[in-house]
Write a protein that holds these residues in place. Structure first.
Motif, PDB file in Angstrom:
ATOM      1  N   GLN A  28      37.773  31.040  39.634  1.00 46.65           N
ATOM      2  CA  GLN A  28      38.766  32.091  39.796  1.00 46.65           C
ATOM      3  C   GLN A  28      40.162  31.494  39.666  1.00 46.65           C
ATOM      4  O   GLN A  28      40.382  30.307  39.923  1.00 46.65           O
ATOM      5  CB  GLN A  28      38.613  32.768  41.160  1.00 46.65           C
ATOM      6  N   GLN A  73      31.733  26.186  45.446  1.00 41.99           N
ATOM      7  CA  GLN A  73      31.817  25.655  44.086  1.00 41.99           C
ATOM      8  C   GLN A  73      32.043  24.142  44.065  1.00 41.99           C
ATOM      9  O   GLN A  73      32.830  23.628  43.280  1.00 41.99           O
ATOM     10  CB  GLN A  73      32.937  26.350  43.319  1.00 41.99           C
ATOM     11  N   GLU A  86      40.032  41.049  28.505  1.00 37.44           N
ATOM     12  CA  GLU A  86      39.530  39.693  28.343  1.00 37.44           C
ATOM     13  C   GLU A  86      40.233  39.015  27.170  1.00 37.44           C
ATOM     14  O   GLU A  86      40.938  39.658  26.385  1.00 37.44           O
ATOM     15  CB  GLU A  86      38.023  39.710  28.113  1.00 37.44           C
ATOM     16  N   SER A  96      32.635  28.229  35.875  1.00 35.72           N
ATOM     17  CA  SER A  96      33.376  29.452  36.171  1.00 35.72           C
ATOM     18  C   SER A  96      34.260  29.207  37.373  1.00 35.72           C
ATOM     19  O   SER A  96      33.843  28.581  38.353  1.00 35.72           O
ATOM     20  CB  SER A  96      32.417  30.606  36.467  1.00 35.72           C
ATOM     21  N   TRP A 152      38.652  34.395  29.481  1.00 37.83           N
ATOM     22  CA  TRP A 152      39.159  34.984  30.718  1.00 37.83           C
ATOM     23  C   TRP A 152      38.875  36.475  30.756  1.00 37.83           C
ATOM     24  O   TRP A 152      38.818  37.148  29.716  1.00 37.83           O
ATOM     25  CB  TRP A 152      40.656  34.725  30.912  1.00 37.83           C
ATOM     26  N   THR A 153      38.676  36.958  31.965  1.00 43.48           N
ATOM     27  CA  THR A 153      38.595  38.399  32.215  1.00 43.48           C
ATOM     28  C   THR A 153      39.433  38.709  33.437  1.00 43.48           C
ATOM     29  O   THR A 153      39.582  37.863  34.332  1.00 43.48           O
ATOM     30  CB  THR A 153      37.146  38.849  32.475  1.00 43.48           C
ATOM     31  N   ASN A 154      39.997  39.914  33.464  1.00 41.74           N
ATOM     32  CA  ASN A 154      40.770  40.287  34.644  1.00 41.74           C
ATOM     33  C   ASN A 154      39.821  40.682  35.771  1.00 41.74           C
ATOM     34  O   ASN A 154      38.595  40.676  35.615  1.00 41.74           O
ATOM     35  CB  ASN A 154      41.756  41.418  34.318  1.00 41.74           C
ATOM     36  N   ALA A 155      40.379  41.019  36.924  1.00 44.08           N
ATOM     37  CA  ALA A 155      39.576  41.240  38.128  1.00 44.08           C
ATOM     38  C   ALA A 155      38.537  42.345  37.952  1.00 44.08           C
ATOM     39  O   ALA A 155      37.408  42.240  38.452  1.00 44.08           O
ATOM     40  CB  ALA A 155      40.493  41.556  39.311  1.00 44.08           C
ATOM     41  N   ASN A 173      39.431  35.720  36.130  1.00 45.13           N
ATOM     42  CA  ASN A 173      38.246  34.859  36.158  1.00 45.13           C
ATOM     43  C   ASN A 173      38.214  34.038  34.875  1.00 45.13           C
ATOM     44  O   ASN A 173      38.411  34.575  33.781  1.00 45.13           O
ATOM     45  CB  ASN A 173      36.976  35.697  36.273  1.00 45.13           C
TER      46      ASN A 173
END
Length: 364
Positions: free
Chosen positions: A217, A243, A169, A215, A161-164, A199
């Protein structure tokens, strides 16, 4: 929202208390209606109508079923709701056709009957809403796998995960998954909070065991703290319109993972790669996998053979450990989950699964 001492959602506790209070409410209402002292228990009980006894008994059993996490509690709640609503509809139809109803010698007005039906319908609808929402998880799935209206399966999926803004992460394995979201363990100093967008990169497994990365959101809907101090995040997945392929891969994966499971309690012998026999208890089973409670916990990725002791005979299966839970976390006992690869006696296994399917009054 959860009341930690009981580990039950507060709305479910309120619904349970409401049903538990029904017999007492009827008792005090009859005493007040006939202007009787509470000391005259016999006189009060003699004035309670038979249908009121039935509803009191059902409500007490429902309260017991919900608070002890029994499957029949929810089924009886549905029966109770049907009986109450049917009775109210019958009363409204009867008064509309000229029938008169009396209670303690006093005629019940039509407006009172209509209002009673409206209020009862709203209260039961609220109870139904909260029970449907909460029984999926964690309610009624603690300790041993419970029953649920919406699937939420304990399943480890590798994620990143990564933030916006991409500044923070983390990696790990999902705790459980559902059609709309996932539950993730968080690293220290994650700085996430409810409402934050993130994400996700999920590594799923196709039917032929090939990996498939998608991937998607997500939005953090809640962050809970575990007894050991670690934090977990509930993330709502948000597949975008373009998607479609990712959504199809995810849905196909869930279809295999969500094979219906049934709670059991059978002794098993399991043999890891070194062929050393270990004892355990089978807690739930499906055509695709099973969960074993044991002091000897295998690691994820290990091959394992399992011999299940049933009344119909011994069933032998083999598979791969997909989830290891040596600390007994996330509402499950110490043990591990196996994805079944092969079954030695398939017909016996399928018949046994078929029998479990029709056990309505499972312990959980």
């Amino acid at each position: 929202m959860t009341f930690r001492f009981f580990n039950y959602p507060i709305p479910v506790l309120l619904v349970t208390l409401g049903f538990f209070a029904v017999p007492f409410v009827i008792f005090f209402a009859i005493a007040s209606l006939y202007d009787l002292d509470f000391d005259h228990v016999g006189m009060i009980l003699s004035r309670i109508q038979p249908w009121q006894y039935v509803f009191s008994f059902l409500s007490a059993i429902i309260a017991y079923g919900l608070i002890t996490k029994k499957k029949f509690g929810y089924y009886l709640f549905l029966c109770f709701t049907f009986l109450i609503l049917t009775y109210n509809v019958w009363m409204v139809l009867s008064v509309s056709l000229g029938k008169k109803f009396f209670l303690a010698g006093i005629r019940i007005k039509t407006n009172d009957i209509v209002w009673n039906m409206a209020i009862t319908t709203v209260l039961l609808a609220i109870a139904f809403y909260f029970l449907r929402r909460e029984i999926a998880a964690p309610y009624l799935s603690a300790t041993r796998r419970g029953w649920r209206s919406k699937y939420r399966e304990t399943h480890p999926i590798p994620f990143h995960w990564t933030n916006a803004d991409g500044e923070r992460e983390g990696d790990g394995l999902t705790i459980n998954i559902s059609k709309n979201g996932v539950l993730l363990p968080l690293t220290k100093h994650h700085f996430l909070k409810p409402g934050d967008p993130i994400n996700l990169l999920l590594t799923l497994e196709k039917e032929n065991r090939d990996p498939a990365a998608i991937s998607v959101q997500g939005k953090v809907v809640r962050i809970d703290k575990e007894p050991d101090g670690t934090e977990i995040a509930g993330v709502q997945l948000q597949f975008l319109i373009p998607q479609k392929e990712e959504k199809q891969i995810y849905d196909s994966f869930l279809y295999r993972v969500f094979a219906p499971r049934y709670p059991v309690s059978n002794p098993v012998l399991f043999f890891p790669s070194d062929d050393k026999a270990n004892q355990g208890t089978l807690l739930n089973v499906s055509l695709e996998g099973l969960y074993i409670e044991s002091e000897s916990v295998l690691s994820a990725g290990e091959s394992c053979r399992v011999k299940i002791q049933t009344r119909s005979g011994e069933i032998s299966v083999a598979g791969i450990v997909r989830w290891s839970n040596p600390q007994g976390k996330y509402g499950k006992p110490r043990g591990f989950g196996i994805q079944i690869d092969s079954i030695e006696n398939q017909n016996l296994f399928r018949v046994w699964i078929w029998k479990q399917r029709f056990k309505i009054f499972h312990g959980r």
